[in-house]
Design an enzyme around this catalytic site. Structure first.
Site, PDB file in Angstrom:
ATOM      1  N   GLU A  95      48.714  32.586  47.638  1.00 41.84           N
ATOM      2  CA  GLU A  95      47.277  32.274  47.451  1.00 41.84           C
ATOM      3  C   GLU A  95      46.408  33.174  48.337  1.00 41.84           C
ATOM      4  OE1 GLU A  95      46.363  28.072  47.245  1.00 41.84           O
ATOM      5  OE2 GLU A  95      44.291  28.462  47.817  1.00 41.84           O
ATOM      6  N   LYS A 106      46.364  19.031  50.414  1.00 44.21           N
ATOM      7  CA  LYS A 106      46.917  20.242  49.771  1.00 44.21           C
ATOM      8  C   LYS A 106      46.512  21.468  50.593  1.00 44.21           C
ATOM      9  CE  LYS A 106      46.918  23.856  46.781  1.00 44.21           C
ATOM     10  NZ  LYS A 106      46.370  25.188  47.024  1.00 44.21           N
ATOM     11  N   HIS A 112      36.720  32.343  49.002  1.00 48.92           N
ATOM     12  CA  HIS A 112      37.896  32.318  48.138  1.00 48.92           C
ATOM     13  C   HIS A 112      37.829  33.457  47.120  1.00 48.92           C
ATOM     14  CE1 HIS A 112      41.336  30.353  46.374  1.00 48.92           C
ATOM     15  NE2 HIS A 112      40.799  30.556  45.186  1.00 48.92           N
TER      16      HIS A 112
HETATM   17  C1  MEV Z   1      42.694  25.382  48.061  1.00 55.57           C
HETATM   18  O1  MEV Z   1      43.998  25.891  47.951  1.00 55.57           O
HETATM   19  C2  MEV Z   1      42.633  24.351  49.174  1.00 55.57           C
HETATM   20  C3  MEV Z   1      41.291  23.607  49.309  1.00 55.57           C
HETATM   21  O2  MEV Z   1      40.944  23.013  48.052  1.00 55.57           O
HETATM   22  C4  MEV Z   1      41.490  22.556  50.361  1.00 55.57           C
HETATM   23  C5  MEV Z   1      40.342  21.587  50.489  1.00 55.57           C
HETATM   24  O3  MEV Z   1      39.617  21.341  49.530  1.00 55.57           O
HETATM   25  O4  MEV Z   1      40.223  21.015  51.603  1.00 55.57           O
HETATM   26  C6  MEV Z   1      40.180  24.549  49.653  1.00 55.57           C
END
Ligand code: MEV
Length: 442
Positions: A85, A280, A393
């Site tokens: 990722e 996650k 991201h």
């Molecule tokens: C993405 O891999 C993980 C997030 O969704 C975690 C979160 O929302 O705290 C950014």
């Protein structure tokens, strides 16, 4: 329709590929080339990988990255991470740097006990079973000596065995519930070997026990297996600083940031839909280090999520508070990890990862992994409660989109520059690249 095949595992690697290509791909497909291009030219290294599992036909690469500047209990670490990722390693590095200037991470291991169970069925008198268990408990441990000798020399071994009555849930169901200290080994093989020996001894001794009727002697062993739920193999990681020191831009004050951050945590504590995503994000950091250090991320995942539900509702693994002007943010998770055995001495990259961490004990590795989880959650919540997640991201994802359009190096350089000041989206990248290509064609 697909074909079945018998004796597949006996075929050579090339023959296996031939069968796959013939069965699943048209002659125009370059499946064979794709599979073979991942073979390592170092034959010994390739053989090592081939032999990790059955039916290996190629290698599956994941990026192996590093996140430097992690200050943990006053010691600096560069943390290895295996993950696909885009934003995870960048987020870890950013969080590490943020806390480096604010005292770093503080961690400690709370406990290291692991669990295994022999599941059995017995329909006789409860008291007779209890008497039998008491009479053979020391023999159960004694019969395991060939397995436990070395572990005991190092200070580990079997801690205790209990007989647990589960007949309220399933008729005749009991357990030998055993606890273990496995030191620097994750312990799965050790625990399972002990459990299988307990089962053997239990069954054979039952046949000799005078306190049983003939029927009662016939104890049925269902299975013997470790538990990946390890709520007593716990580690805690924490960061703290003055609330005002949380701000590192003019966009928001430390207090604004801290309050919003706490709200985000509270939401994840009470709302399972949010808690799953929140956790996650934590596992993004944890799994990446667990994988890079050759540990079993499926075991870790299963155990951690069970722990997150221990109070009857799936909840956040991290918590935060503000007390006397101090912001504290922490994580407490169960982690059964090993730094000896398994892949740790076998996979060259795993060895390198552990060397980079200065050959940690399992306890040290638990702390490093917990820090990676806490850092990841900090980075995610910081973005979510300030700029939003997509900005960072998508910036990290830009390269993947460019690669999807087969952008060359010159195009990549121009687009990376362009998206320093523009919002990245799939369509925006597609349009900008199309325009650039049109301009060049003109
Ligand atoms: C993405 O891999 C993980 C997030 O969704 C975690 C979160 O929302 O705290 C950014």
């Amino acid at each position: 329709m697909s074909k079945t095949i018998s004796g597949f595992s006996k075929l050579s690697k090339s023959k296996k590929i031939d069968w796959i290509v013939e069965t699943y791909f048209s002659s125009s497909h370059d499946a064979e080339h794709i599979l073979k291009q991942y073979w390592n030219s170092d034959e010994k290294l390739q053989q090592l990988h081939d032999e990790f599992i059955e039916n290996t036909i190629t290698n599956y690469y994941l990026p192996f990255g590093v996140a430097p500047n992690f200050l943990i209990n006053g010691k600096l670490y560069t943390i290895p991470m295996a993950i696909e990722e885009s934003s995870v390693v960048a987020a870890a590095s950013k969080a590490a740097k943020f806390w480096l200037d604010r005292g770093g991470f503080k961690t400690h291991v709370i406990s290291t006990t692991k669990i295994g169970q022999v599941h059995l069925i017995y329909h006789g008198r409860k008291d007779a079973l209890k008497d039998f268990f008491t009479s053979i408990k020391s023999k159960l441990i004694e019969d395991c000596k060939p397995i436990t000798k070395n572990m005991e020399l190092r200070g580990g071994g079997i801690l205790d065995i209990e007989l647990r009555d589960k007949t309220q849930n399933i008729k005749g169901y009991y357990q030998l519930h055993a606890s273990f200290e496995t030191l620097d080994a994750m312990g799965a093989n050790f625990i399972n070997s002990c459990l299988e020996q307990f089962a053997k001894t239990f069954k054979s001794e039952a046949l000799l026990f005078n306190g049983f009727t003939e029927d009662e002697k016939n104890i049925h062993i269902v299975m013997s297996i470790l538990s990946n739920y390890v709520p007593d193999c716990l580690v805690r990681a924490e960061v703290s600083c003055k609330v005002e020191d949380l701000s590192d831009s003019d966009a928001f004050s430390g207090e604004e940031f801290a309050n919003k951050f706490l709200q985000a945590i509270q939401i994840a504590e009470i709302e399972p839909y949010r808690a799953v995503t929140h956790n996650k994000g934590i596992m993004n950091g944890i799994d990446a280090v667990v994988l890079a250090t050759g540990n079993d991320f499926r075991a870790v995942e299963a155990g951690v999520h069970a722990y997150a539900s221990r109070n009857g509702i799936y909840s956040s693994l991290t918590h935060a508070k503000i007390e006397n002007g101090i912001f504290t943010f922490w994580l407490e998770i169960p982690l059964a990890l090993g730094t000896v055995g398994g892949l740790t001495g076998l996979h060259p990259l795993v060895k390198l990862a552990l060397d980079m961490l200065k050959k940690p004990s399992a306890k040290e590795l638990m702390q490093i992994v917990a820090v990676a989880g806490l850092a990841q959650n900090f980075a995610a919540l910081r973005s979510l409660t300030t700029t939003g997640i997509q900005q960072g991201h998508m910036k990290m994802h830009l390269m993947n989109i460019l690669n999807q359009f087969n952008a060359n190096d010159a195009e990549k350089a121009i687009l990376i520059e362009h998206f320093k000041t523009n919002t990245v989206s799939f369509n925006a990248v597609a349009d900008t690249l199309a325009h650039l290509r049109m301009r060049i064609d003109d």
